[in-house]
Design an enzyme around this catalytic site. Structure first.
Site, PDB file in Angstrom:
ATOM      1  N   ASP A   1       5.887  -1.249  -4.263  1.00 35.40           N
ATOM      2  CA  ASP A   1       7.020  -1.654  -4.676  1.00 35.40           C
ATOM      3  C   ASP A   1       6.907  -1.840  -6.527  1.00 35.40           C
ATOM      4  OD1 ASP A   1       9.826  -3.051  -5.410  1.00 35.40           O
ATOM      5  OD2 ASP A   1       9.785  -2.418  -3.155  1.00 35.40           O
TER       6      ASP A   1
ATOM      7  N   THR B   1       6.069  -4.080  -9.796  1.00 36.06           N
ATOM      8  CA  THR B   1       5.156  -5.350 -10.170  1.00 36.06           C
ATOM      9  C   THR B   1       5.215  -5.354 -11.520  1.00 36.06           C
ATOM     10  OG1 THR B   1       2.893  -6.070  -9.856  1.00 36.06           O
ATOM     11  CG2 THR B   1       2.902  -3.816 -10.498  1.00 36.06           C
TER      12      THR B   1
ATOM     13  N   GLY C   1      -1.859  -0.926  -5.718  1.00 39.70           N
ATOM     14  CA  GLY C   1      -1.193   0.152  -5.501  1.00 39.70           C
ATOM     15  C   GLY C   1      -1.995   1.293  -5.626  1.00 39.70           C
TER      16      GLY C   1
ATOM     17  N   GLY D   1      -4.530   1.245  -8.938  1.00 42.75           N
ATOM     18  CA  GLY D   1      -5.440   0.461  -8.540  1.00 42.75           C
ATOM     19  C   GLY D   1      -5.261  -1.046  -8.490  1.00 42.75           C
TER      20      GLY D   1
ATOM     21  N   CYS E   1       6.452  -7.041  -5.640  1.00 41.95           N
ATOM     22  CA  CYS E   1       6.253  -6.195  -4.380  1.00 41.95           C
ATOM     23  C   CYS E   1       7.334  -6.257  -3.553  1.00 41.95           C
ATOM     24  CB  CYS E   1       4.817  -6.595  -4.057  1.00 41.95           C
ATOM     25  SG  CYS E   1       3.329  -6.797  -5.412  1.00 41.95           S
TER      26      CYS E   1
END
Length: 265
Positions: free
Chosen positions: A113, A115, A186, A197, A215
């Site tokens: 999601d 960040t 992610g 990463g 997230c």
């Protein structure tokens, strides 16, 4: 005269190239988000191109090539990124609000999601051919998490995982009163080549997280190493502690090389 049978000559079988467990580390200066993303895409495309050529080599009976591995470490200016499965409403700022906070926003092609990336945060982008290590994305994510967990342990910080939630957490044990995320993750994987990463909050201004649903998680907090220790920690120090843990977990050799200025970062 006895019959004779001519046996066909044995077909030569090409041995696959040895697994390349060398990872080239680059520390990126002044890493604006979009050019860094472009750089990752370039490195991923180059690795996938090697794998494509190897298919042709197999068909032609010519030697196969080894694939490269990269690790980019950087620090971004303030930016919010939304993964493929993220919800736009988890960004709580409009364009004027983003401008007021000196931040930008980008939809990107990783999982997960929304960040935040910003100053004081260690961001790591491994562009690895997992077929050089282990072609298992879940194993790969757990390996990144473990490298962060071991790094935090050097500062006396006990961290771990929460079932069903990717990343590294404090007060992660079931029933803990204040679970809080210190490292988000992610990734994208194409033909077993990774990009994107992790983002480890070291001296990050946590106020930026107040403008998103981090997230997509509404019932847990975000923290940083600085907040937990009560002091700032140099990012280079964190990098130098993280890299050996990752190398050991991957059974790899990480070799630093100068940044190749293919993009203005």
């Amino acid at each position: 005269m006895s019959d004779s049978i001519t046996q066909p000559a044995p077909t030569a079988t090409l041995a696959p190239p040895a697994h390349n467990r060398v990872i080239e580390l680059q520390r990126l200066p002044h890493a604006a988000y979009v050019p860094t993303w472009d750089y990752q895409e370039q490195l991923l495309a180059e690795t996938v191109a090697v794998k494509t050529r190897n298919r042709q080599h197999e068909a032609a009976g010519t030697p196969l090539e080894s694939t490269p591995n990269h690790l980019l470490l950087c620090e971004h200016p303030p930016v919010y990124t939304l993964g493929k499965s993220g919800k736009p409403e988890h960004l709580l700022l409009d364009e004027n609000g983003l401008a007021d906070h000196g931040a930008t926003f980008h939809r990107i092609n990783r999982g997960g999601d929304i960040t935040f990336h910003g100053p004081g945060q260690l961001v790591g982008y491994p562009i690895l051919d997992l077929e050089n290590f282990k072609p298992d994305i879940h194993w790969y994510l757990r390996t990144l998490e473990e490298a962060v967990i071991l790094t935090l342990a050097e500062y006396g910080i006990v961290s771990g995982r929460i079932a069903g939630l990717t990343g590294v957490w404090l007060d992660f044990e079931e029933g803990a009163s204040n679970p809080r995320k210190i490292c988000a993750m992610g990734v994208k994987c194409s033909r077993w080549v990774t990009m994107h990463g992790f983002a480890l909050n070291v001296n990050t201004d946590l106020n930026y997280f107040g403008h998103i649903v981090p997230c997509g998680i509404t019932d847990k907090a975000v923290t940083s190493l600085q907040q937990e220790l009560g002091r700032a920690v140099p990012l280079r120090e964190i990098e130098d502690r993280f890299v050996p843990h990752l190398a050991q977990l991957l059974d790899a050799q990480i070799v630093e090389k100068p940044y190749e200025a293919r993009y203005t970062l």
